[in-house]
Motif scaffolding. Structure first.
Motif, PDB file in Angstrom:
ATOM      1  N   ALA A  45       0.827  -1.209   0.000  1.00  0.00           N
ATOM      2  CA  ALA A  45       0.000   0.000   0.000  1.00  0.00           C
ATOM      3  C   ALA A  45       0.858   1.253   0.000  1.00  0.00           C
ATOM      4  O   ALA A  45       0.562   2.237  -0.696  1.00  0.00           O
ATOM      5  N   ARG A  46       1.934   1.230   0.785  1.00  0.00           N
ATOM      6  CA  ARG A  46       2.808   2.406   0.877  1.00  0.00           C
ATOM      7  C   ARG A  46       3.584   2.630  -0.416  1.00  0.00           C
ATOM      8  O   ARG A  46       3.616   3.742  -0.951  1.00  0.00           O
ATOM      9  N   ASP A  47       4.195   1.575  -0.945  1.00  0.00           N
ATOM     10  CA  ASP A  47       5.079   1.735  -2.095  1.00  0.00           C
ATOM     11  C   ASP A  47       4.310   1.955  -3.393  1.00  0.00           C
ATOM     12  O   ASP A  47       4.794   2.654  -4.292  1.00  0.00           O
ATOM     13  N   LEU A  48       3.122   1.352  -3.507  1.00  0.00           N
ATOM     14  CA  LEU A  48       2.365   1.456  -4.758  1.00  0.00           C
ATOM     15  C   LEU A  48       1.248   2.479  -4.686  1.00  0.00           C
ATOM     16  O   LEU A  48       0.563   2.717  -5.688  1.00  0.00           O
ATOM     17  N   ASP A  49       1.029   3.053  -3.489  1.00  0.00           N
ATOM     18  CA  ASP A  49      -0.018   4.069  -3.298  1.00  0.00           C
ATOM     19  C   ASP A  49      -1.394   3.521  -3.709  1.00  0.00           C
ATOM     20  O   ASP A  49      -2.119   4.137  -4.489  1.00  0.00           O
ATOM     21  N   ILE A  50      -1.748   2.336  -3.152  1.00  0.00           N
ATOM     22  CA  ILE A  50      -3.041   1.707  -3.414  1.00  0.00           C
ATOM     23  C   ILE A  50      -3.802   1.639  -2.107  1.00  0.00           C
ATOM     24  O   ILE A  50      -3.247   1.231  -1.083  1.00  0.00           O
ATOM     25  N   ASP A  51      -5.064   2.041  -2.122  1.00  0.00           N
ATOM     26  CA  ASP A  51      -5.837   2.016  -0.879  1.00  0.00           C
ATOM     27  C   ASP A  51      -6.189   0.587  -0.490  1.00  0.00           C
ATOM     28  O   ASP A  51      -6.071  -0.350  -1.293  1.00  0.00           O
ATOM     29  N   GLY A  52      -6.628   0.420   0.760  1.00  0.00           N
ATOM     30  CA  GLY A  52      -6.849  -0.920   1.308  1.00  0.00           C
ATOM     31  C   GLY A  52      -7.868  -1.743   0.552  1.00  0.00           C
ATOM     32  O   GLY A  52      -7.685  -2.944   0.345  1.00  0.00           O
ATOM     33  N   GLY A  53      -8.969  -1.118   0.116  1.00  0.00           N
ATOM     34  CA  GLY A  53      -9.999  -1.862  -0.591  1.00  0.00           C
ATOM     35  C   GLY A  53      -9.515  -2.405  -1.918  1.00  0.00           C
ATOM     36  O   GLY A  53      -9.728  -3.585  -2.248  1.00  0.00           O
ATOM     37  N   ARG A  54      -8.855  -1.562  -2.714  1.00  0.00           N
ATOM     38  CA  ARG A  54      -8.332  -2.019  -4.013  1.00  0.00           C
ATOM     39  C   ARG A  54      -7.211  -3.043  -3.813  1.00  0.00           C
ATOM     40  O   ARG A  54      -7.076  -3.984  -4.614  1.00  0.00           O
ATOM     41  N   LEU A  55      -6.410  -2.837  -2.788  1.00  0.00           N
ATOM     42  CA  LEU A  55      -5.329  -3.783  -2.514  1.00  0.00           C
ATOM     43  C   LEU A  55      -5.886  -5.164  -2.175  1.00  0.00           C
ATOM     44  O   LEU A  55      -5.403  -6.186  -2.685  1.00  0.00           O
ATOM     45  N   ALA A  56      -6.931  -5.211  -1.323  1.00  0.00           N
ATOM     46  CA  ALA A  56      -7.532  -6.490  -0.955  1.00  0.00           C
ATOM     47  C   ALA A  56      -8.135  -7.175  -2.169  1.00  0.00           C
ATOM     48  O   ALA A  56      -7.982  -8.391  -2.361  1.00  0.00           O
ATOM     49  N   ALA A  57      -8.828  -6.409  -3.010  1.00  0.00           N
ATOM     50  CA  ALA A  57      -9.437  -6.995  -4.206  1.00  0.00           C
ATOM     51  C   ALA A  57      -8.378  -7.537  -5.159  1.00  0.00           C
ATOM     52  O   ALA A  57      -8.527  -8.618  -5.740  1.00  0.00           O
ATOM     53  N   ALA A  58      -7.277  -6.793  -5.321  1.00  0.00           N
ATOM     54  CA  ALA A  58      -6.221  -7.214  -6.247  1.00  0.00           C
ATOM     55  C   ALA A  58      -5.497  -8.456  -5.746  1.00  0.00           C
ATOM     56  O   ALA A  58      -5.209  -9.379  -6.526  1.00  0.00           O
ATOM     57  N   THR A  59      -5.180  -8.515  -4.448  1.00  0.00           N
ATOM     58  CA  THR A  59      -4.508  -9.704  -3.919  1.00  0.00           C
ATOM     59  C   THR A  59      -5.433 -10.918  -3.955  1.00  0.00           C
ATOM     60  O   THR A  59      -4.977 -12.046  -4.161  1.00  0.00           O
ATOM     61  N   ASP A  60      -6.739 -10.693  -3.782  1.00  0.00           N
ATOM     62  CA  ASP A  60      -7.688 -11.790  -3.942  1.00  0.00           C
ATOM     63  C   ASP A  60      -7.667 -12.325  -5.371  1.00  0.00           C
ATOM     64  O   ASP A  60      -7.730 -13.534  -5.605  1.00  0.00           O
ATOM     65  N   GLU A  61      -7.589 -11.420  -6.333  1.00  0.00           N
ATOM     66  CA  GLU A  61      -7.498 -11.840  -7.734  1.00  0.00           C
ATOM     67  C   GLU A  61      -6.274 -12.716  -7.957  1.00  0.00           C
ATOM     68  O   GLU A  61      -6.351 -13.764  -8.608  1.00  0.00           O
ATOM     69  N   LEU A  62      -5.141 -12.255  -7.449  1.00  0.00           N
ATOM     70  CA  LEU A  62      -3.899 -13.002  -7.646  1.00  0.00           C
ATOM     71  C   LEU A  62      -3.977 -14.376  -6.994  1.00  0.00           C
ATOM     72  O   LEU A  62      -3.535 -15.387  -7.571  1.00  0.00           O
ATOM     73  N   SER A  63      -4.535 -14.435  -5.784  1.00  0.00           N
ATOM     74  CA  SER A  63      -4.644 -15.718  -5.106  1.00  0.00           C
ATOM     75  C   SER A  63      -5.596 -16.646  -5.848  1.00  0.00           C
ATOM     76  O   SER A  63      -5.332 -17.840  -6.004  1.00  0.00           O
ATOM     77  N   ALA A  64      -6.729 -16.105  -6.323  1.00  0.00           N
ATOM     78  CA  ALA A  64      -7.696 -16.915  -7.053  1.00  0.00           C
ATOM     79  C   ALA A  64      -7.106 -17.454  -8.350  1.00  0.00           C
ATOM     80  O   ALA A  64      -7.431 -18.567  -8.786  1.00  0.00           O
ATOM     81  N   ALA A  65      -6.223 -16.675  -8.989  1.00  0.00           N
ATOM     82  CA  ALA A  65      -5.608 -17.095 -10.239  1.00  0.00           C
ATOM     83  C   ALA A  65      -4.400 -17.997 -10.029  1.00  0.00           C
ATOM     84  O   ALA A  65      -3.855 -18.531 -10.998  1.00  0.00           O
ATOM     85  N   GLY A  66      -3.967 -18.168  -8.777  1.00  0.00           N
ATOM     86  CA  GLY A  66      -2.791 -18.987  -8.509  1.00  0.00           C
ATOM     87  C   GLY A  66      -1.494 -18.252  -8.741  1.00  0.00           C
ATOM     88  O   GLY A  66      -0.429 -18.876  -8.841  1.00  0.00           O
ATOM     89  N   ALA A  67      -1.544 -16.907  -8.826  1.00  0.00           N
ATOM     90  CA  ALA A  67      -0.349 -16.131  -9.113  1.00  0.00           C
ATOM     91  C   ALA A  67       0.376 -15.664  -7.857  1.00  0.00           C
ATOM     92  O   ALA A  67       1.523 -15.221  -7.927  1.00  0.00           O
ATOM     93  N   ALA A  68      -0.281 -15.719  -6.709  1.00  0.00           N
ATOM     94  CA  ALA A  68       0.334 -15.296  -5.453  1.00  0.00           C
ATOM     95  C   ALA A  68      -0.216 -16.152  -4.326  1.00  0.00           C
ATOM     96  O   ALA A  68      -1.326 -16.678  -4.414  1.00  0.00           O
ATOM     97  N   ARG A  69       0.580 -16.281  -3.278  1.00  0.00           N
ATOM     98  CA  ARG A  69       0.139 -17.057  -2.126  1.00  0.00           C
ATOM     99  C   ARG A  69       0.424 -16.252  -0.855  1.00  0.00           C
ATOM    100  O   ARG A  69       1.320 -15.403  -0.818  1.00  0.00           O
ATOM    101  N   LEU A  70      -0.350 -16.541   0.180  1.00  0.00           N
ATOM    102  CA  LEU A  70      -0.280 -15.794   1.429  1.00  0.00           C
ATOM    103  C   LEU A  70       0.297 -16.673   2.527  1.00  0.00           C
ATOM    104  O   LEU A  70      -0.094 -17.826   2.676  1.00  0.00           O
ATOM    105  N   THR A  71       1.236 -16.136   3.302  1.00  0.00           N
ATOM    106  CA  THR A  71       1.751 -16.821   4.481  1.00  0.00           C
ATOM    107  C   THR A  71       1.695 -15.856   5.662  1.00  0.00           C
ATOM    108  O   THR A  71       1.543 -14.647   5.486  1.00  0.00           O
TER     109      THR A  71
END
Length: 344
Positions: A45-71
């Motif tokens: 959020a700090r480095d890319l200047d993305i608000d929390g709502g858009r950030l959550a939606a985007a990371t959900d997209e990546l996780s759903a697509a198998g492009a990112a994982r959360l630990t």
């Protein structure tokens, strides 16, 4: 110099995820994770200047697509980019854009709460296909002896799935296994028809993930909440299973039992019914007593005993409870202060 050129030439090309339907924010976050390594949401959020709502939606997209994982590391949640070669293959296999739903977000949050990165890998088993998951469910169900807990998140259960589950559920009940099931309210009609006699069933709209817990020893949930053909994850870690069991019971306590009337019926004695009927018609306590051949003290005592039995404090509360239960008509019951001990 030539070594630097060679390094640049051999570096993997980061795929453009937008061409497969992902948002620009998701594409930007994936590139950041690929180049900089794991990042927390706060760092992104700090480095890319993305608000929390858009950030959550985007990371959900990546996780759903198998492009990112959360630990999780302590209290911090870290996002990791999946290898670009694997992501490129996954994206080319996609038939359409990523569909991220509220159900997926709830599933992701529930699974993240298990802290799977901390458990013994031997207690986590991946079942790669829907058929493999069904075979494992059948084996675990056949071995159950005490309790089976289930959460169903499908808005409409297919005939195929019902045909597989119904015999297993009936078998559990027949063996004396306690069967509890949570489900979404059906879009039309009454409660789920597939619930066997003897099972406990409740409905709620707040279901975080599809889940089965077998004898509080083994838990199983889909690997992908929107693609059940992607198989399932089985967990036998005691702490993780206990966490999911507690989650189930928190939801169960607030869910609705559609087989039970909203207001339990109230049975009145003949005397109670006669007194309440006269009071509803506008009689005073003295007049009601005279009409029934009772003293005013007896009328007051009968009403006080009824209020104690129903757990109310005054005549107004009594009228509301009886009116909701349709024991007597709601209008007309006078609001009279609770009698004092001397009056009784």
């Amino acid at each position: 110099m030539s070594g630097q050129v060679l390094a640049r030439q051999s570096a993997p090309v980061v795929p453009v995820l937008g061409r497969w339907g992902l948002s620009p924010h998701a594409d930007l976050i994936y590139r950041t994770l690929t180049m900089r390594g794991p990042q927390t949401c706060a760092m992104l959020a700090r480095d890319l200047d993305i608000d929390g709502g858009r950030l959550a939606a985007a990371t959900d997209e990546l996780s759903a697509a198998g492009a990112a994982r959360l630990t999780c590391r302590g209290r911090e949640r870290w996002w990791h980019a999946v290898d670009v070669h694997r992501v490129g293959l996954l994206m080319r296999q996609r038939r359409g854009p990523v569909a991220v739903t509220e159900g997926y977000r709830r599933h992701l949050a529930a699974v993240a709460g298990l802290h799977l990165e901390r458990v013994d890998p031997a207690t986590v088993r991946r079942l790669p296909t829907r058929e493999a998951a069904r075979e494992r469910i059948a084996a675990l169900t056949a071995a159950e002896r005490r309790e089976h807990l289930a959460i169903n998140t499908e808005e409409q259960i297919s005939a195929e799935a019902a045909a597989v589950a119904a015999p297993q559920d009936r078998g559990l009940v027949a063996r004396g296994v306690r069967l509890r099931a949570l489900s979404l309210p059906p879009r039309a009609g009454g409660p789920r028809d597939a619930v066997p006699a003897g099972a406990e069933y409740r409905e709620t709209t707040d279901l975080p993930l599809k889940l089965m817990i077998f004898d509080r020893h083994t838990a199983l949930f889909p690997a992908d909440p929107v693609r059940f053909d992607a198989g399932a994850v089985q967990i036998t870690d005691a702490d993780a299973v206990a966490h999911l069991t507690q989650l189930f019971h928190r939801i169960w306590r607030t869910a609705r039992d559609p087989f039970r009337q909203e207001v339990p019926p109230i049975e009145l004695t003949a005397r109670e019914q006669a007194i309440l009927t006269l009071l509803t018609d506008g009689y005073s306590e003295e007049a009601a007593g005279e009409a029934l051949g009772l003293s005013r003290r007896t009328v007051v005592y009968t009403l006080r005993a009824l209020m104690d039995r129903l757990g109310v404090q005054n005549r107004f509360q009594l009228a509301l409870v009886l009116g909701a239960a349709r024991a007597v008509p709601l209008p007309g019951v006078p609001v009279i202060d609770t009698p004092t001990p001397e009056e009784i």
